[in-house]
Design a protein around this motif. Structure first.
Motif, PDB file in Angstrom:
ATOM      1  N   THR A  67       1.002 -42.652  58.747  1.00 49.31           N
ATOM      2  CA  THR A  67       0.664 -44.075  58.728  1.00 49.31           C
ATOM      3  C   THR A  67       1.720 -44.829  57.935  1.00 49.31           C
ATOM      4  OG1 THR A  67      -0.681 -43.788  56.729  1.00 49.31           O
ATOM      5  CG2 THR A  67      -1.843 -43.667  58.845  1.00 49.31           C
ATOM      6  N   GLU A 121      -8.257 -31.772  62.029  1.00 51.69           N
ATOM      7  CA  GLU A 121      -7.083 -32.632  62.066  1.00 51.69           C
ATOM      8  C   GLU A 121      -5.994 -31.932  61.270  1.00 51.69           C
ATOM      9  OE1 GLU A 121      -8.219 -36.398  60.410  1.00 51.69           O
ATOM     10  OE2 GLU A 121      -9.489 -36.872  62.120  1.00 51.69           O
ATOM     11  N   TRP A 127      -2.423 -33.183  60.950  1.00 51.09           N
ATOM     12  CA  TRP A 127      -1.549 -34.126  60.249  1.00 51.09           C
ATOM     13  C   TRP A 127      -1.724 -35.529  60.805  1.00 51.09           C
ATOM     14  CZ3 TRP A 127       2.355 -36.664  62.987  1.00 51.09           C
ATOM     15  CH2 TRP A 127       2.745 -36.111  64.202  1.00 51.09           C
ATOM     16  N   ASN A 128      -1.395 -36.502  59.953  1.00 48.64           N
ATOM     17  CA  ASN A 128      -1.366 -37.889  60.409  1.00 48.64           C
ATOM     18  C   ASN A 128      -0.270 -38.629  59.663  1.00 48.64           C
ATOM     19  OD1 ASN A 128      -2.638 -39.714  58.219  1.00 48.64           O
ATOM     20  ND2 ASN A 128      -4.079 -38.011  58.364  1.00 48.64           N
ATOM     21  N   PRO A 161       1.325 -45.470  63.928  1.00 47.53           N
ATOM     22  CA  PRO A 161       0.402 -44.490  63.346  1.00 47.53           C
ATOM     23  C   PRO A 161       0.148 -43.343  64.333  1.00 47.53           C
ATOM     24  CG  PRO A 161      -0.763 -46.515  63.939  1.00 47.53           C
ATOM     25  CD  PRO A 161       0.689 -46.756  64.184  1.00 47.53           C
ATOM     26  N   LEU A 162       0.050 -42.142  63.787  1.00 48.17           N
ATOM     27  CA  LEU A 162      -0.196 -40.948  64.590  1.00 48.17           C
ATOM     28  C   LEU A 162      -1.266 -40.094  63.922  1.00 48.17           C
ATOM     29  CD1 LEU A 162       3.508 -39.880  65.225  1.00 48.17           C
ATOM     30  CD2 LEU A 162       1.948 -40.857  66.901  1.00 48.17           C
ATOM     31  N   LEU A 163      -2.078 -39.455  64.741  1.00 48.30           N
ATOM     32  CA  LEU A 163      -3.090 -38.522  64.248  1.00 48.30           C
ATOM     33  C   LEU A 163      -3.161 -37.362  65.221  1.00 48.30           C
ATOM     34  CD1 LEU A 163      -5.578 -37.774  62.434  1.00 48.30           C
ATOM     35  CD2 LEU A 163      -6.947 -39.014  64.108  1.00 48.30           C
ATOM     36  N   VAL A 164      -2.961 -36.153  64.725  1.00 45.77           N
ATOM     37  CA  VAL A 164      -3.096 -34.959  65.549  1.00 45.77           C
ATOM     38  C   VAL A 164      -4.432 -34.327  65.194  1.00 45.77           C
ATOM     39  CG1 VAL A 164      -2.163 -32.687  66.109  1.00 45.77           C
ATOM     40  CG2 VAL A 164      -0.639 -34.641  65.838  1.00 45.77           C
ATOM     41  N   GLY A 165      -5.376 -34.486  66.104  1.00 44.60           N
ATOM     42  CA  GLY A 165      -6.741 -34.017  65.886  1.00 44.60           C
ATOM     43  C   GLY A 165      -6.922 -32.568  66.282  1.00 44.60           C
ATOM     44  N   GLU A 207      -2.621 -32.810  70.568  1.00 43.22           N
ATOM     45  CA  GLU A 207      -2.522 -34.003  71.405  1.00 43.22           C
ATOM     46  C   GLU A 207      -1.513 -33.750  72.521  1.00 43.22           C
ATOM     47  OE1 GLU A 207      -4.668 -36.381  70.717  1.00 43.22           O
ATOM     48  OE2 GLU A 207      -5.234 -35.563  68.768  1.00 43.22           O
TER      49      GLU A 207
END
Length: 131
Positions: free
Chosen positions: A112, A107, A109-110, A118-122, A126
């Protein structure tokens, strides 16, 4: 996923370092309530470019080498952009730019908080970013 345009106008209110880099953002609404109260967590190496064009490659967990991030305190976000598979780029009112690319294995960055999605780049990034 939605590009975090809500960060535009928000100011950096806190930076924190351990094995991650955490940057907190706050902005007030016209009625003095809180419009945005968010936190960006960076877990992989990223680039900080100052107004003169000097680039620093920063790595979470690297201790004193993260000192250039202290200059972001009280700076306002003027631009947010997400390109490719999730490269986050934030522009600030002093000309500084922060950029975090997706990592193939972790991961990167994320984001919140309240007032933002909310965002999460796994791992690997993405797709389907909406502007």
């Amino acid at each position: 996923m939605k590009v975090p345009a809500e960060l535009v106008g928000a100011r950096v209110t806190r930076t924190a370092f351990d094995h991650q880099v955490r940057i907190s953002f706050t902005d007030h609404a016209p009625d003095s309530g809180i419009r945005v109260d968010g936190e960006l967590v960076i877990e992989t190496p990223f680039t900080l470019t100052d107004a003169s064009g000097h680039q620093a490659l920063l790595t979470p967990g690297a201790g004193p080498s993260l000192a250039p991030l202290l200059g972001l305190f009280a700076r306002a976000v003027t631009e947010t952009e997400v390109t490719g598979q999730g490269t986050l780029s934030l522009g600030f009112d002093d000309g500084t730019r922060l950029s975090v690319e997706p990592d193939p294995d972790y991961e990167s960055w994320n984001l919140t908080g309240s007032g933002i999605d909310p965002l999460l780049v796994g791992p690997g990034g993405e797709t389907d970013w909406q502007h």
